[in-house]
Each structure stands twice: as structure tokens, then as C-alpha cells.
Design a protein around this motif. Structure first.
Motif, PDB file in Angstrom:
ATOM      1  N   VAL A  61      -1.607   5.242  -1.022  1.00 26.15           N
ATOM      2  CA  VAL A  61      -2.802   4.481  -0.678  1.00 26.15           C
ATOM      3  C   VAL A  61      -2.635   3.051  -1.183  1.00 26.15           C
ATOM      4  O   VAL A  61      -2.389   2.812  -2.368  1.00 26.15           O
ATOM      5  CB  VAL A  61      -4.063   5.107  -1.301  1.00 26.15           C
ATOM      6  N   GLY A  62      -2.758   2.094  -0.271  1.00 27.18           N
ATOM      7  CA  GLY A  62      -2.725   0.686  -0.640  1.00 27.18           C
ATOM      8  C   GLY A  62      -4.102   0.085  -0.446  1.00 27.18           C
ATOM      9  O   GLY A  62      -4.778   0.384   0.541  1.00 27.18           O
ATOM     10  N   SER A  63      -4.547  -0.746  -1.385  1.00 29.83           N
ATOM     11  CA  SER A  63      -5.878  -1.349  -1.262  1.00 29.83           C
ATOM     12  C   SER A  63      -5.804  -2.841  -1.563  1.00 29.83           C
ATOM     13  O   SER A  63      -5.020  -3.304  -2.404  1.00 29.83           O
ATOM     14  CB  SER A  63      -6.872  -0.660  -2.194  1.00 29.83           C
ATOM     15  N   THR A  64      -6.639  -3.604  -0.881  1.00 28.06           N
ATOM     16  CA  THR A  64      -6.594  -5.059  -0.951  1.00 28.06           C
ATOM     17  C   THR A  64      -7.160  -5.602  -2.258  1.00 28.06           C
ATOM     18  O   THR A  64      -8.017  -4.978  -2.889  1.00 28.06           O
ATOM     19  CB  THR A  64      -7.376  -5.667   0.217  1.00 28.06           C
ATOM     20  N   VAL A  65      -6.658  -6.790  -2.637  1.00 26.90           N
ATOM     21  CA  VAL A  65      -7.081  -7.491  -3.841  1.00 26.90           C
ATOM     22  C   VAL A  65      -7.243  -8.970  -3.495  1.00 26.90           C
ATOM     23  O   VAL A  65      -6.427  -9.531  -2.754  1.00 26.90           O
ATOM     24  CB  VAL A  65      -6.037  -7.322  -4.973  1.00 26.90           C
ATOM     25  N   TYR A  66      -8.265  -9.602  -4.032  1.00 28.63           N
ATOM     26  CA  TYR A  66      -8.484 -11.023  -3.802  1.00 28.63           C
ATOM     27  C   TYR A  66      -7.401 -11.876  -4.464  1.00 28.63           C
ATOM     28  O   TYR A  66      -6.785 -11.478  -5.458  1.00 28.63           O
ATOM     29  CB  TYR A  66      -9.847 -11.455  -4.351  1.00 28.63           C
ATOM     30  N   ASP A  67      -7.211 -13.081  -3.914  1.00 27.13           N
ATOM     31  CA  ASP A  67      -6.364 -14.111  -4.527  1.00 27.13           C
ATOM     32  C   ASP A  67      -4.939 -13.650  -4.797  1.00 27.13           C
ATOM     33  O   ASP A  67      -4.365 -13.891  -5.857  1.00 27.13           O
ATOM     34  CB  ASP A  67      -6.983 -14.611  -5.846  1.00 27.13           C
ATOM     35  N   THR A  68      -4.347 -12.954  -3.831  1.00 25.63           N
ATOM     36  CA  THR A  68      -2.954 -12.549  -3.946  1.00 25.63           C
ATOM     37  C   THR A  68      -2.324 -12.599  -2.558  1.00 25.63           C
ATOM     38  O   THR A  68      -2.998 -12.309  -1.564  1.00 25.63           O
ATOM     39  CB  THR A  68      -2.824 -11.142  -4.562  1.00 25.63           C
ATOM     40  N   PRO A  69      -1.062 -12.991  -2.461  1.00 24.77           N
ATOM     41  CA  PRO A  69      -0.402 -13.007  -1.142  1.00 24.77           C
ATOM     42  C   PRO A  69      -0.116 -11.596  -0.647  1.00 24.77           C
ATOM     43  O   PRO A  69      -0.451 -10.602  -1.303  1.00 24.77           O
ATOM     44  CB  PRO A  69       0.889 -13.781  -1.417  1.00 24.77           C
ATOM     45  N   ASN A  70       0.524 -11.515   0.511  1.00 26.53           N
ATOM     46  CA  ASN A  70       0.887 -10.217   1.067  1.00 26.53           C
ATOM     47  C   ASN A  70       1.705  -9.416   0.048  1.00 26.53           C
ATOM     48  O   ASN A  70       2.572  -9.959  -0.636  1.00 26.53           O
ATOM     49  CB  ASN A  70       1.712 -10.384   2.338  1.00 26.53           C
ATOM     50  N   SER A  71       1.405  -8.126  -0.038  1.00 26.05           N
ATOM     51  CA  SER A  71       2.094  -7.234  -0.967  1.00 26.05           C
ATOM     52  C   SER A  71       2.945  -6.241  -0.185  1.00 26.05           C
ATOM     53  O   SER A  71       2.579  -5.822   0.918  1.00 26.05           O
ATOM     54  CB  SER A  71       1.079  -6.482  -1.834  1.00 26.05           C
ATOM     55  N   PHE A  72       4.067  -5.841  -0.796  1.00 21.73           N
ATOM     56  CA  PHE A  72       4.995  -4.952  -0.118  1.00 21.73           C
ATOM     57  C   PHE A  72       5.508  -3.896  -1.085  1.00 21.73           C
ATOM     58  O   PHE A  72       6.171  -4.227  -2.074  1.00 21.73           O
ATOM     59  CB  PHE A  72       6.185  -5.744   0.438  1.00 21.73           C
ATOM     60  N   LEU A  73       5.207  -2.649  -0.817  1.00 23.44           N
ATOM     61  CA  LEU A  73       5.798  -1.551  -1.572  1.00 23.44           C
ATOM     62  C   LEU A  73       7.110  -1.208  -0.883  1.00 23.44           C
ATOM     63  O   LEU A  73       7.115  -0.706   0.243  1.00 23.44           O
ATOM     64  CB  LEU A  73       4.869  -0.343  -1.609  1.00 23.44           C
ATOM     65  N   SER A  74       8.231  -1.486  -1.553  1.00 25.43           N
ATOM     66  CA  SER A  74       9.538  -1.490  -0.899  1.00 25.43           C
ATOM     67  C   SER A  74      10.466  -0.428  -1.455  1.00 25.43           C
ATOM     68  O   SER A  74      10.474  -0.155  -2.659  1.00 25.43           O
ATOM     69  CB  SER A  74      10.196  -2.862  -1.077  1.00 25.43           C
TER      70      SER A  74
END
Length: 462
Positions: A61-74
């Protein structure tokens, strides 16, 4: 009645195995490997932003956060040829994607994740399953002409992706419906990522996207590949949708000599150059400068511009891309005169150690004037590299494989001083022409070019 009942029971016993076998799905013998164990994030590392990733109910499960660029679980592993399948559910307000053959290098935009992305798009545009080039070229395979795939996406429900990456061919399916078919050879290997997109102040923090049943096939992938009925989009020697929208033009069509002529000829050279398989190659003739087919130049001239092309060296090769060229200057032996983006095998060619200014004849340098960054990202000889030159209002920059390696001001005091100390000192007004031609150099070594494109910021004809 008794005999009839007995007969029915016997018949049921006899037919039961048949009905049971018909109700079962055929066994899948594909040698899938799970990328997610259903319990932990072992084998994965987060890159980019600070979105939240966790495991819940056998899913990521990925959830959004303010004031951060695109996130990548790699993935920690890199993958070249593979077939990937997974299920996902996305909030209707989110944009996301699955990165494939993607990379993160310290020298490229401070480690920014870049590469192919299979789009997850619940918006009315409905381009889920399309292919986007994250942090590089933008859209490569949108779903503009694929209404079937656009309709296949299930809002607020689980969706299935099948993604095939085999050689230069990328294919996708959404819920069994063919979505994209792309032929592009920009990147052959990289990690796989699950993206949580950055959000603005008007969007809800904590919005979720969920992935499960993530599995990959890396053995005998061609055997398990699925035919796609879609006509492939081929990026070689063509403009992407974003390039076309921004005003880029093909400087070479990939097939003919249209738009080019010999620098000292009225037509294209009859020898010394070869067009084959969408590649324009200057042929080997012993390493002499302009002694065989000679340099070739565009039939149009350019003032401010952006120029981009791919080049491939052979061992020990030397060539160059010149700009602001006037073929009326230097009618004698050697190349036409102009500013030059050097193309060179730095390891094997002696020119790398020469020059009026230290290092100024190495690959991507401003030839004989300014050395390119010594940490430049160069691919090995025999592989393709991308050159990019931007010239606007006399400010010029050279880029190599997406990284700026030098910049300067044409006509400035520093520039004129460098010219006065170089081999170009004898040429009046060198490098300060208002407009000129683009030139590909014949230096007697085999070098190949493709994807030659220009964005004329101020173009005039001869």
C-alpha cells in the motif's frame, strides 16, 4: 424406483470426475517468480520522495504525502528482458505508474528516477497502460487511438497489468486488453518501481494505491510472449508526441539524403557515407579528415536552436557535430569551419591528449576550446550515446546522455580569449555567426548517427 435411483447414483459417480476437471482452470506451468512475498518489503528500496509504503492484507500500500516529489518503491535487482504481471487498485483522484527498465544515477538530475513508465491513469483521459518516459522524453505510447484499452480500466476496482519487455519491444495489456506496443531501444536494463505521485495542496494526503500478486518471468521470455494486434509505435528516427507538440523537427528522415549535402558539394556525397537500417554512417577511410566522402551539412541554416542526436563510435574513432558553419569559409583541404561538439574514443584516439586547452578534444567538449566535465556519463564504444546542444541568445550548452557537461557565451571576452589561443585564431569572427549550418564530420573513421532532431528557435533558409 430403487433401480432408477441406483442408476442415477452410479451415473453421478462416473461423471463426477469429468465435471470436476472441466470446472478447473488449466494449470499454469509458467516459471513465475514472486517479486513480493506478501509480508515484507524485502527486495525493495524506496527512491525519490517520502511517500508511505507498507504491507497490508498481502498487498503493498502506497499513500501520498505533502511536500515531496514522486516516490518510487524499487526492486533491488535490475531486469532486462522480462514479462511482469500484477494487480493494482488506485484511488480515482490519483495518478501513478509502474516503472520498468528505470535507473537512478547520481550524475543524472541528482539521482532522479528516470525511464519507462506504464501509466496508471484513472482520470477521464484514461491512458492507463500507456507508456511514458519519466524524467526524459515524455509520452512515447499514449492511448489516443486505443478506445478499447481506455474502456478496459475499472474505476475503484482491481485492475490487472501484463507488461512484456523483450529486446527493443515493449507491450502492455490492461485487464487482458492490448494497450501499448512500442519499439524503442533507449534503455535495455533497469529496476522496476511502484510509483506514488507527488500531490499538491488541493489534493488529499494519505490517498492510496495498492499493488498485489506481483510476479515476474525472466527465463525463456520469448516462449511465453503474447502477440499484440496493435500496430507498433516506432520511435527510431521519428518524433515523440511531446517533441512534435513543442515544435521539434526531424533533421534526418532515416531513409534518404533529403535535407543534406556535401559541405563542399552541391549534392550529397556519392561515396563515404552509408544509410542502412535507419542509421547514417560515415565510413572508415583511414582516419584522414574529409578525405573520402567529406563532411555533410544541412541545406538550411539555423540561428537559435536545440539539436539532439544519437551517435555510436567504433574503436579509435573520431568525428564531430559542428554548428554555426559557413561552408564558404575554408574552401581548401580539411573540414568546414564551425563550433564543434567533439565525438571521440577518448581511450584509444590520441587527439584526446592534444588541444590548445587541456582536455578540449575529448568527447562532448567544445573542440580545442573548452573541456567537457570529466565526470561525463559516456556509454562504451559500440553503444549509442545521446548528444544535445542548446544555443539561445549566444548562451550555448553541451549535454551528453542527459547531463550538462559544459556551457559558454558566444562572443564573450572569455570566449574570444579562448579562440585567440586556439587553432581557430586565424579565422576572423570564428564562432560568432548569427546563423549557420549543422555539420556531421567525416574524419575517416566509422561513426553512426540516428534520431537527428532540431528545435529551431529562430530558423532561416539559405
Amino acid at each position: 424406483m430403487k433401480s432408477t435411483s441406483f442408476f442415477i447414483r452410479v451415473l453421478c459417480v462416473f461423471l463426477a470426475p469429468f465435471f470436476f476437471s472441466c470446472s478447473q482452470k488449466p494449470k499454469d506451468n509458467t516459471p513465475w517468480v514472486d517479486l513480493f512475498d506478501g509480508k515484507t518489503l524485502d527486495g525493495w528500496t524506496q527512491k525519490g520522495g517520502n511517500a508511505n509504503y507498507r504491507v497490508r492484507d498481502d498487498a503493498i500500500v502506497g499513500s501520498t504525502v505533502y511536500d515531496t516529489p514522486n516516490s518510487f518503491l524499487s526492486t533491488n535487482k535490475l531486469y532486462g528482458d522480462f514479462i511482469l504481471e500484477l494487480d493494482y487498485k488506485v484511488d480515482s483522484t490519483m495518478n501513478s505508474g509502474i516503472q520498468i527498465r528505470s535507473n537512478s544515477f547520481p550524475y543524472y538530475r541528482e539521482g532522479r528516477v528516470h525511464g519507462y513508465q506504464v501509466e496508471i491513469d484513472p482520470s477521464p483521459r484514461a491512458w492507463s497502460g500507456g507508456i511514458y518516459d519519466e524524467a526524459r522524453r515524455g509520452w512515447l505510447n499514449p492511448l489516443t487511438d486505443n478506445p478499447g484499452a481506455q474502456k478496459a480500466f475499472k474505476q475503484n476496482d482491481w485492475n490487472n497489468y501484463r507488461i512484456e519487455a523483450i529486446g527493443d519491444t515493449l507491450k502492455t495489456w490492461i485487464n487482458g486488453v492490448p494497450a501499448s506496443h512500442l519499439i524503442d531501444d533507449k534503455t535495455a536494463i533497469g529496476f522496476i518501481s511502484l510509483q506514488v505521485h507527488g500531490i499538491g495542496e488541493t489534493q488529499k494526503e494519505g490517498t492510496e494505491i495498492i499493488w498485489k500478486n506481483i510476479k515476474i518471468l525472466t527465463e525463456n521470455v520469448s516462449k511465453y510472449s503474447t502477440e499484440s494486434p496493435l500496430k507498433p509505435i516506432v520511435t527510431k528516427n521519428s518524433l515523440t508526441i511531446d517533441e512534435a507538440n513543442k515544435g521539434w523537427k526531424l533533421l534526418w528522415d532515416g531513409e534518404t539524403t533529403n535535407g543534406w549535402r556535401g559541405a563542399k558539394l552541391s549534392s550529397f556525397p556519392g561515396e563515404g557515407w552509408k544509410i542502412e537500417d535507419g542509421e547514417l554512417s560515415v565510413l572508415s577511410s583511414g582516419g584522414a579528415e574529409s578525405a573520402a566522402g567529406g563532411d555533410i551539412v544541412t541545406t538550411e541554416t539555423y540561428a537559435d536552436f536545440e539539436l539532439m542526436l544519437d551517435f555510436k563510435l567504433t574503436p579509435g574513432a573520431n568525428s564531430g557535430i559542428k554548428y554555426y558553419v559557413d561552408t564558404e569559409i575554408n574552401k581548401g583541404p580539411g573540414s568546414s569551419i564551425g563550433l564543434e561538439y567533439q565525438i571521440l574514443d577518448d581511450e584509444l584516439h590520441e587527439d584526446a591528449k592534444l588541444g590548445s586547452h587541456k582536455g578540449s578534444r575529448t568527447v562532448s567538449s567544445l573542440y580545442d576550446l573548452i573541456e567537457a566535465d570529466i565526470n561525463k556519463p559516456i556509454n562504451p564504444v559500440g553503444e549509442w550515446n545521446t548528444a544535445y546542444i542548446m544555443s539561445k541568445d549566444n548562451h550555448v550548452a553541451h549535454w551528453l546522455n542527459g547531463v550538462k557537461v559544459l556551457e559558454y557565451e558566444r562572443g564573450s571576452k572569455d570566449f574570444l580569449k579562448l579562440v585567440s589561443e586556439s587553432k581557430y585564431a586565424k579565422w576572423p569572427n570564428f564562432g560568432t555567426l548569427e546563423k549557420g549550418q549543422i555539420l556531421l564530420q567525416d574524419h575517416g573513421d566509422k561513426v553512426s548517427f540516428k534520431n537527428i532532431k532540431i528545435h529551431p528557435l529562430n530558423k532561416t533558409k539559405e
